[in-house]
Design a protein around this motif. Structure first.
Motif, short mmCIF file in Angstrom:
data_model
loop_
_atom_site.label_atom_id
_atom_site.label_comp_id
_atom_site.label_asym_id
_atom_site.label_seq_id
_atom_site.Cartn_x
_atom_site.Cartn_y
_atom_site.Cartn_z
N ASP A 117 15.84 76.55 -1.66
CA ASP A 117 16.61 76.94 -0.47
C ASP A 117 17.50 78.16 -0.66
N TRP A 118 16.81 79.38 -0.38
CA TRP A 118 17.42 80.44 -1.03
C TRP A 118 18.59 80.87 0.04
N LEU A 119 18.43 80.46 1.49
CA LEU A 119 19.37 80.56 2.55
C LEU A 119 20.76 79.80 2.09
N GLY A 120 20.41 78.63 1.67
CA GLY A 120 21.50 77.59 1.41
C GLY A 120 22.46 78.11 0.11
N PHE A 121 21.42 78.42 -0.84
CA PHE A 121 21.92 78.82 -2.10
C PHE A 121 23.07 80.19 -1.62
N ALA A 122 22.53 80.99 -0.92
CA ALA A 122 23.47 82.44 -0.57
C ALA A 122 24.86 82.06 0.20
N ALA A 123 24.73 80.90 1.09
CA ALA A 123 25.75 80.73 1.76
C ALA A 123 26.84 79.98 1.03
N PHE A 124 26.04 78.91 0.19
CA PHE A 124 27.01 78.07 -0.74
C PHE A 124 27.94 78.94 -1.78
N SER A 125 27.12 79.87 -2.56
CA SER A 125 27.63 80.52 -3.45
C SER A 125 28.75 81.54 -2.90
N GLY A 126 28.40 82.30 -1.88
CA GLY A 126 29.36 83.32 -0.96
C GLY A 126 30.44 82.64 -0.72
N GLY A 127 30.33 81.37 0.00
CA GLY A 127 31.51 80.64 0.43
C GLY A 127 32.45 80.13 -0.76
N LEU A 128 31.87 79.51 -1.75
CA LEU A 128 32.65 79.11 -2.86
C LEU A 128 33.31 80.35 -3.51
N ALA A 129 32.53 81.58 -3.52
CA ALA A 129 33.45 82.66 -4.16
C ALA A 129 34.42 83.00 -3.65
N LEU A 130 34.45 83.12 -2.12
CA LEU A 130 35.41 83.54 -1.29
C LEU A 130 36.55 82.65 -1.38
N LEU A 131 36.28 81.33 -1.53
CA LEU A 131 37.44 80.24 -1.24
C LEU A 131 38.13 80.63 -2.57
N ILE A 132 37.47 80.52 -3.89
CA ILE A 132 38.13 80.78 -5.15
C ILE A 132 39.18 82.14 -5.10
#
Length: 471
Positions: free
Chosen positions: A193-208
């Protein structure tokens, strides 16, 4: 030597490096900070870049391994991790080091996601339990030895050697994997699920990024902009997972309160005690003046207690309900962190000693039944996914905990002093642990376990399961 034992050797050696590099860096942070003249925010990213890449890549790494071949992906993951380690040792600044740590984490995510699948394919029956027991025992030792080995290498050879030591081990693992292991794939492998991977990775990176930036003020555009962006991406990730045919995160798993309770416990454990190990290492070196080797030896009190307790917890789980074991473990963890508070500018390091022992024993009580809870509430076919989600939650807890507590620590120590900052985050960690105790007791239910009583599930998981989720 039979092929299956080569598999065990390669898997244990590879994941040993992965787990070791989670704890080995803590005692080297002050030396890294001095060499690079880096502020705490830069040092936070050295830890968080690794945890973030692990969290983002675990589930996708497992899908790729099932699709393209577990042996092949294990070798690739180990090679990427090893290359990242060598680059960490060559780093010229905190940004370079953080990016190289992210590379380590990407490779590590593939290694971690593939390791148990390789063992499950190579071993059957009683031998599988033996293999998992060896796997867990060795990795439990890695958790305990990380600060000691990191301290010894940093004091004796320099902090760069905590990364360079991975080179020969990684090369040996890659060669063994490619020449001695057999290939296997998932019978029902699907495209990641590449779209899910991109959204999750980007969201977590911005949160941190937003949490770390908050050290400069919550009203700073960089802070609230990152947090808003994180909210948008993470909300988009949840929406994607509800509509995808083969989602990275199966929403159906969240129908059982026990699965949610396991995730709460995973975030709570890493977001409290494991996060605070970093700041305890900074206190022992920067405030009390201990060398990295002396710091690692003192932290062995904590990590050694974790190892002993997790070993005993695996044996007790068949007699004690999982909910009670996890909840009691969190109570002890919170009590231990509370015992560490009250540090003053003149306190000796032994002020921390009782709390280290109690908190270490408590966290060890949580790890084994927590791993069993992650896989015990789903059908066997979903066990890998469920375990991966729980391991991801632990990395999310570590990454966000380092960022959030670092912001609090920076603000308080700037205004009131180092020890006041440490006391405040110790109290926050204790509160997180106690809230996790309450939520675990409320959400984890024996009737949610599939096929066997929760105590039996925990006993079967044993130390091996504890180690796979240790960080």
């Amino acid at each position: 030597m039979a092929q299956k034992w080569w598999t065990l050797t390669a898997v244990v050696a590879g994941v040993f490096m992965l787990v070791l590099d989670i704890t080995i860096v803590n005692v080297a942070l002050p030396a890294i900070g001095r060499d690079f003249h880096a502020p705490l925010s830069g040092l936070q990213w050295v830890i968080d870049a690794y945890a973030l890449a692990l969290a983002a890549g675990l589930l996708t790494g497992g899908s790729l391994a099932d699709l393209w071949g577990r042996r092949r992906l294990y070798a690739v993951g180990t090679a990427v991790f090893t290359a990242g380690s060598l680059l960490c040792g060559l780093a010229t600044g905190p940004l370079f080091l953080s990016l190289a740590r992210a590379g380590q984490g990407i490779g590590g995510a593939v290694v971690w996601a593939t390791s148990l699948a390789l063992l499950s394919d190579a071993f059957q029956g009683r031998e599988r339990g033996l293999a998992f027991g060896v796997y867990g025992g060795v990795l439990g030792i890695a958790v305990a030895l990380g600060p000691v080995l990191g301290g010894a290498l940093t004091s004796g050879l320099g902090w760069r050697w905590i990364f360079w030591v991975n080179g020969p081990i990684g090369i040996a693992v890659v060669v063994t994997t490619l020449t001695r292991l057999r290939e296997s794939r998932g019978p029902a492998a699907v495209r990641p699920d590449w779209l899910g991977f991109a959204a999750f990775s980007g969201g977590l990176a911005l949160l941190i990024h937003g949490l770390i930036s908050a050290g400069d003020g919550w009203s700073h555009p960089q802070t609230y902009g990152s947090l808003i962006g994180a909210g948008v991406l993470l909300a988009g990730f949840l929406a994607l997972e509800l509509t995808q045919r083969h989602p990275m995160l199966d929403p159906g798993l969240f129908r059982k309160p026990t699965f949610i309770g396991g995730l709460v416990a995973a975030v709570g454990l890493n977001g409290s005690l494991y996060t605070l190990i970093t700041y305890l290492a900074l206190y022992l070196q920067q405030h009390l003046g201990f060398s990295p080797a002396q710091t690692g030896t003192r932290l062995l009190t904590l990590t050694g207690a974790m190892f002993v307790s997790s070993t005993l917890a695996g044996r007790l789980s068949s007699a004690v309900p999982v909910r009670l074991t996890i909840s009691a473990g969190f109570v002890l963890t919170g009590a231990g962190l509370a015992l560490m508070t009250g540090v003053t500018d003149t306190s000796p390091w032994t002020h921390l000693l009782p709390g280290m022992v109690v908190a270490g024993l408590g966290s060890g009580m949580v790890t084994v039944p927590l791993a069993a809870t992650a896989v015990g509430v789903v059908a066997p076919a979903q066990a890998g996914t469920a375990s991966g989600i729980n391991a991801t939650a632990r990395q999310v807890g570590l990454a966000t905990g380092i960022a959030a507590l670092g912001t609090v620590f920076t603000a308080r120590s700037a205004s009131s002093g180092f020890t006041d900052g440490l006391n405040e985050i110790l109290w926050i960690g204790a509160a997180v642990a106690l809230v996790s105790a309450v939520l675990s007791a409320a959400l984890i239910r024996g009737k949610d376990f599939v096929g066997q009583p929760p105590g039996a599930a925990a006993a079967d998981a044993g130390t091996a399961a504890a180690a796979t989720g240790a960080h």
